[in-house]
Write an enzyme that holds these catalytic residues in place. Sequence first.
Site, PDB file in Angstrom:
ATOM      1  CE1 TYR A   1      -3.440  -2.545  -0.165  1.00 41.15           C
ATOM      2  CE2 TYR A   1      -3.939  -2.157   2.140  1.00 41.15           C
ATOM      3  CZ  TYR A   1      -4.207  -2.811   0.944  1.00 41.15           C
ATOM      4  OH  TYR A   1      -5.240  -3.707   0.863  1.00 41.15           O
TER       5      TYR A   1
ATOM      6  CG  LEU B   1     -17.585   2.100   2.168  1.00 39.01           C
ATOM      7  CD1 LEU B   1     -16.684   3.147   2.796  1.00 39.01           C
ATOM      8  CD2 LEU B   1     -19.021   2.281   2.655  1.00 39.01           C
TER       9      LEU B   1
ATOM     10  N   GLY C   1     -18.026   4.974  -3.358  1.00 40.40           N
ATOM     11  CA  GLY C   1     -18.900   6.101  -3.072  1.00 40.40           C
ATOM     12  C   GLY C   1     -20.066   6.303  -4.011  1.00 40.40           C
ATOM     13  CB  VAL C   2     -21.330   4.561  -7.072  1.00 37.89           C
ATOM     14  CG1 VAL C   2     -20.060   4.722  -7.882  1.00 37.89           C
ATOM     15  CG2 VAL C   2     -21.485   3.128  -6.555  1.00 37.89           C
ATOM     16  CG  PHE C   3     -24.473   2.538  -3.968  1.00 32.50           C
ATOM     17  CD1 PHE C   3     -25.248   2.640  -5.110  1.00 32.50           C
ATOM     18  CD2 PHE C   3     -23.633   1.436  -3.834  1.00 32.50           C
ATOM     19  CE1 PHE C   3     -25.200   1.670  -6.102  1.00 32.50           C
ATOM     20  CE2 PHE C   3     -23.579   0.458  -4.811  1.00 32.50           C
ATOM     21  CZ  PHE C   3     -24.370   0.582  -5.956  1.00 32.50           C
ATOM     22  CB  THR C   4     -22.079   6.880   0.191  1.00 33.90           C
ATOM     23  OG1 THR C   4     -20.812   6.736  -0.474  1.00 33.90           O
ATOM     24  CG2 THR C   4     -22.549   5.527   0.673  1.00 33.90           C
TER      25      THR C   4
END
Length: 323
Positions: free
Chosen positions: A61, A232, A235-238
Amino acid sequence: MNRIPLTIFLPEASRIAAGCMGLGGDWDNSPVSKDHMMQAHQFLDSALESGINFFDHADIYTRGKAEQVFGGVLAERPGLREDIFLQSKCGIRFAEGRVPNRYDFSQDWILHSVENSLTRLNTDYLDLLLLHRPDPLMQPEEVAEAFHQLQKDGKVKHFGVSNMNGHQIKYLQSFLDQPIVVNQLQMGLTHLDWLDEGVLVNHAEGQAVSFTPGTIEYCRSHNIQLQAWGCLSKGVFTGKDVHGESEAIQETASLVNAFSEELGVSREAIVLAWLMRHPAGIQPVIGTTNAQRIKACREAETIELSREQWYQLYVSARGRMLP
């Protein structure tokens, strides 16, 4: 605080895990800055204040910088290590010259990777080590030797895998003295193959599903904690602008928003509660480093979606009716 319902190997671990891939800046060899360190401090504080004490890393990472800044926080706050659970992953190697990106489960590389992770994280041990992606050249005897040495030396307490199917886990487990206790998979409202595989048995549509049959059942029957990365859905739903996205995503985003208003919780909570409603006791690994979103995710533990709400989201996200 709710605990992971299936797994007994870490009874004090939080139900939600905080993914650390967003720490350390860019995926390059630029040095760690003061801003990166400040972000890491704020990230840990936000997670801990939200009741999240489980942190997910990987040696790759931000090319090691995520572990480095996290370790910098632990160095400045030495009492913190015993209050958290650290998980890291190894087995992916970056391209070097003419050698491409590849996977490496050799004994030498596993041991080398763990030593480097421990140094960067400023800790003597990992609570969990996961093998990141299957290596076609894996010699399971070498993995077994590496795991044995790491556990004997007190450097890793528990072991798991990531992105493996049930057949691969069963084969690897047959060589190990230690139980495989985690399998981390991509799971969420935009990645449904893990559900469709079971639903579409004896149906032509199932031929297009790219998920190995029996993996979820194998993990559940062997007390292997399922962890979900990518849960998540970027972020497409949030709150992310979904203009130009598929009709299924747009409609599901509207449904998430409606349930959010109905239940009085964040949209992030609805997305995670959908995943956590599954009886496998899935542990979401959230990738955000934003303090407000971390707090919003924690609200998922305060609700339970009904069967009807769960299926509404599932069918909407599929973009087509069930058979």
